[in-house]
Scaffold this motif. Structure first.
Motif, short mmCIF file in Angstrom:
data_model
loop_
_atom_site.label_atom_id
_atom_site.label_comp_id
_atom_site.label_asym_id
_atom_site.label_seq_id
_atom_site.Cartn_x
_atom_site.Cartn_y
_atom_site.Cartn_z
N ALA A 272 18.50 67.89 -4.46
CA ALA A 272 19.10 67.08 -2.96
C ALA A 272 18.09 65.36 -2.58
O ALA A 272 18.16 65.08 -1.42
N GLY A 273 17.16 64.53 -3.93
CA GLY A 273 17.24 63.27 -2.95
C GLY A 273 16.29 63.86 -2.07
O GLY A 273 15.94 62.40 -1.40
N ARG A 274 15.56 64.37 -1.80
CA ARG A 274 14.05 65.34 -1.28
C ARG A 274 14.16 65.12 0.56
O ARG A 274 13.42 64.95 1.60
N ALA B 211 24.78 66.11 -0.12
CA ALA B 211 24.42 65.96 0.42
C ALA B 211 23.06 66.07 0.60
O ALA B 211 22.40 66.47 -0.61
N PRO B 212 22.09 65.18 1.69
CA PRO B 212 20.75 65.13 1.54
C PRO B 212 20.46 66.78 1.88
O PRO B 212 19.32 66.96 0.96
N VAL B 213 20.79 67.50 2.24
CA VAL B 213 19.82 68.28 2.63
C VAL B 213 20.23 70.10 1.99
O VAL B 213 21.64 69.64 1.81
N ALA B 214 19.77 70.45 1.11
CA ALA B 214 19.85 71.64 0.68
C ALA B 214 19.11 72.98 0.73
O ALA B 214 18.51 72.67 1.93
N LEU B 215 20.05 73.88 0.37
CA LEU B 215 19.48 75.31 1.24
C LEU B 215 19.05 75.91 -0.71
O LEU B 215 19.74 75.81 -1.50
N VAL B 216 18.19 76.78 0.11
CA VAL B 216 18.09 78.08 -0.94
C VAL B 216 17.41 78.73 -0.59
O VAL B 216 17.48 79.70 0.40
N ALA C 264 24.72 77.17 7.83
CA ALA C 264 23.60 75.77 6.91
C ALA C 264 24.60 74.68 5.99
O ALA C 264 24.15 73.95 6.16
N ALA C 265 25.65 75.96 5.55
CA ALA C 265 26.13 74.77 4.12
C ALA C 265 27.06 74.02 4.73
O ALA C 265 26.85 73.00 4.07
N VAL C 266 27.40 74.87 5.80
CA VAL C 266 29.11 74.10 5.95
C VAL C 266 28.33 72.77 7.07
O VAL C 266 28.58 71.29 7.52
N THR C 267 26.79 72.99 7.84
CA THR C 267 26.41 71.74 8.19
C THR C 267 25.75 71.08 7.42
O THR C 267 25.94 69.56 7.70
N ALA C 268 25.44 71.43 6.60
CA ALA C 268 24.42 70.62 5.38
C ALA C 268 25.93 69.55 4.94
O ALA C 268 25.39 68.19 4.79
N HIS C 269 26.60 70.02 4.93
CA HIS C 269 27.74 69.02 4.27
C HIS C 269 28.68 67.91 5.33
O HIS C 269 28.98 66.90 4.30
N GLY C 270 28.33 68.34 6.54
CA GLY C 270 28.49 66.95 6.84
C GLY C 270 27.75 65.79 7.03
O GLY C 270 27.32 64.69 7.86
N GLY C 271 26.26 65.71 6.00
CA GLY C 271 25.22 65.41 6.15
C GLY C 271 24.43 65.02 7.44
O GLY C 271 23.93 64.09 7.23
N ALA C 272 24.16 66.47 7.45
CA ALA C 272 23.25 66.36 9.14
C ALA C 272 22.29 66.76 8.12
O ALA C 272 21.38 66.81 7.07
N SER C 273 21.09 66.57 9.74
CA SER C 273 19.44 66.62 9.33
C SER C 273 18.56 67.84 9.23
O SER C 273 20.20 68.57 9.22
N LEU C 274 17.36 67.12 8.40
CA LEU C 274 17.47 69.01 8.46
C LEU C 274 16.98 70.10 9.62
O LEU C 274 17.24 70.70 9.27
#
Lengths: 274, 229
Positions: free
Chosen positions: A62-64, A3-8, A108-118
């Motif tokens: 995450a490809g920035r 996914a484009p957005v990563a978590l730390v 956040a992880a589940v939302t990011a999984h769908g390719g959501a924006s930052l």
């Protein structure tokens, strides 16, 4: 493809960070989740360098597209803020979520999984406290504005429970129904509803809730389960729906039919746990 | 006595010594109302600072460093503390030194630039910790120190008088945190039970500012100055 957005995840404790990363990662396998935990001596604590490295690595992975950071207690937050002050280039792509550590990471992880924006991933983390701690039946508590709630209540009062018209809203008591039947006035926005009995003993716990919310996000339809926003994993979990409970699934707009069928089908299937 | 980069070095080396001497006291204060790591964490941080300064001193040995900005030393202190302290005091003191370094770009500080340095440090601690006076934090030592430094400068005091005013005010103010009930930081979880104990962050702030004054009084070759090593 991640996914484009990563978590730390920033924690005083490596065990805590690892555990939360595992939990969130199970629900969102395509999301890059990095941990930055423990102090400079390896014990409990936080380190600017460790956080810097994790953020940089997550941006690379995450490809920035961006990184949402979740932090546990006081000095974790201070450390992340310090990192962002030291490196102003990060300001555009790295956001510290004001969110509870566990619930925020999961949402956040589940939302990011769908390719959501930052911004969307950050928003879902920051909604986590409210949607998890508050009643799961508050349709306005998630990302959907109040207009959705009033529309939903209108169709329930008119279509499902004429005998209870003085007390329109609560979905679970709207009376029996048939799976995936079409209701609503064709002149208005058509609401598709379905009913389904939860079959797996643990019901909509973390993993199934994540599967449902990811599916809903993927289909792009506006779906509610017992009145809560089905794209929110935390709201689904907060329903506390276990085996034997009947759930009302509703959707509106394009793809509503398909979405209701998909969600009903998933819940009926028992998520591989029956 | 001029306050130059060498003074800044002596300041942090003296702070490292003071923290080492007070390590157990700080840890004990923190054990009563916090998580008990303040002494250890600061000790580790300032030892790392000293090591960094020693390494840098070898690099510049033989070169003329008389025009070295004071801020250069403070910046090294900032980044080292941030990387090595581990607890909340790393980002807090790190940010204090970072902000102070930004207003200390000149090779020598006059009384008003000492005040500016202290103000920047206070601003860093307060904004990073989102703390105000009265919450039983470092800010309760920093704010009276800055106020006293400003008064001393207005009264025409020289840079040593300004540092002395700051150090004395911080020492008294740290003691004055004893009756306070913490409303910020880890101690705030204790509520009323946090009263009756001195705040460890306010105490370490007093040590830091005391070392700044002592470094100025001692001068380049003075007394037990650690910089001679």
């Amino acid at each position: 493809m991640s996914a484009p957005v990563a978590l730390v995840l920033v924690s005083h404790s490596t065990d805590l960070a690892r555990g939360v990363a595992e939990l969130a990662g199970q629900m969102a396998p395509d999301v890059v989740i990095r941990t930055a935990a423990g102090g400079p001596d390896g014990g409990l604590g936080t380190s600017v360098e460790v956080v810097q490295e994790a953020i940089r690595a997550a941006l690379d992975d995450a490809g920035r597209a961006g990184v949402v950071v979740l932090a546990d207690l006081g000095s974790s937050i201070l450390t992340v803020e310090t990192v962002l002050e030291l490196d102003e280039d990060l300001a555009d792509v790295v956001r510290l979520a004001s969110a509870p550590f566990v619930e925020g990471a999961v949402a956040a992880a589940v939302t990011a999984h769908g390719g959501a924006s930052l911004a969307a991933v950050l928003g879902s983390a920051e909604d986590a406290a409210r949607s998890f701690a508050g009643s799961g039946r508050e349709p306005g508590s998630g990302r959907e504005p109040g207009s959705t709630a009033s529309a939903a209540q209108g169709s329930a009062g008119a279509g499902n429970a004429p005998g209870e018209s003085t007390t329109p809203p609560p979905w679970p008591h709207a009376g029996p129904g048939i799976a995936a039947d079409r209701r609503g006035d064709p002149g208005q926005s058509a609401t598709v509803t379905g009913r389904v009995i939860v079959r797996n003993p643990l019901g909509l716990h973390a993993r199934p809730a994540a599967l449902v919310s990811r599916k809903v996000a993927e289909l792009g339809a506006r779906v509610r389960v017992d009145g809560v926003d089905a794209s929110s994993v935390l709201q689904l979990m907060a329903l506390g729906a276990t085996e034997g409970r009947e759930l009302l699934v509703e959707a509106e707009g394009p793809g509503a039919d398909e979405a209701v069928r998909a969600v009903v089908g998933m819940i009926e299937g028992g998520f591989g746990e029956v | 006595m001029t306050l130059d980069a060498d003074w800044a070095e002596r300041w942090v080396r003296r702070t490292a010594e003071a923290v080492e001497a007070a390590k157990d006291e700080l840890t004990e204060l923190d054990r009563q109302i916090g998580d008990g790591d303040h002494g250890e964490n600061l000790h580790r941080g300032f030892q790392a600072v000293v090591a960094r300064l020693d390494a840098a001193a070898v690099e510049v040995s033989g070169l003329d460093t008389s025009d070295r900005p004071v801020g250069d030393v403070l910046k090294i202190v900032a980044t080292t503390l941030m990387s090595t302290v581990g607890g909340a005091s790393g980002p807090l003191y790190g940010t204090a030194f970072l902000r102070a370094s930004k207003v200390s770009g000149r090779p020598q500080l006059d009384p008003s630039s000492v005040v500016a340095l202290l103000e920047a440090a206070l601003e860093g601690v307060a904004s990073r910790g989102k703390a105000q006076v009265g919450e039983k934090t470092m800010v309760d030592a920093w704010q009276p120190a800055v106020d006293a430094a400003e008064r001393a400068a207005q009264d025409g005091g020289d840079e040593i008088a300004v540092l002395r005013a700051a150090a004395e005010a911080a020492d008294k103010a740290a003691h004055d945190t004893i009756p306070l009930v913490a409303t910020k930081g880890r101690a705030s979880y204790l509520g009323e039970r946090s009263a009756g104990h001195e705040d460890p962050g306010a105490r370490s702030t007093a040590l830091l500012l005391g070392a700044a004054m002592a470094a100025a009084l001692a001068g380049p070759d003075g007394g037990a100055d650690g910089a001679a090593a």
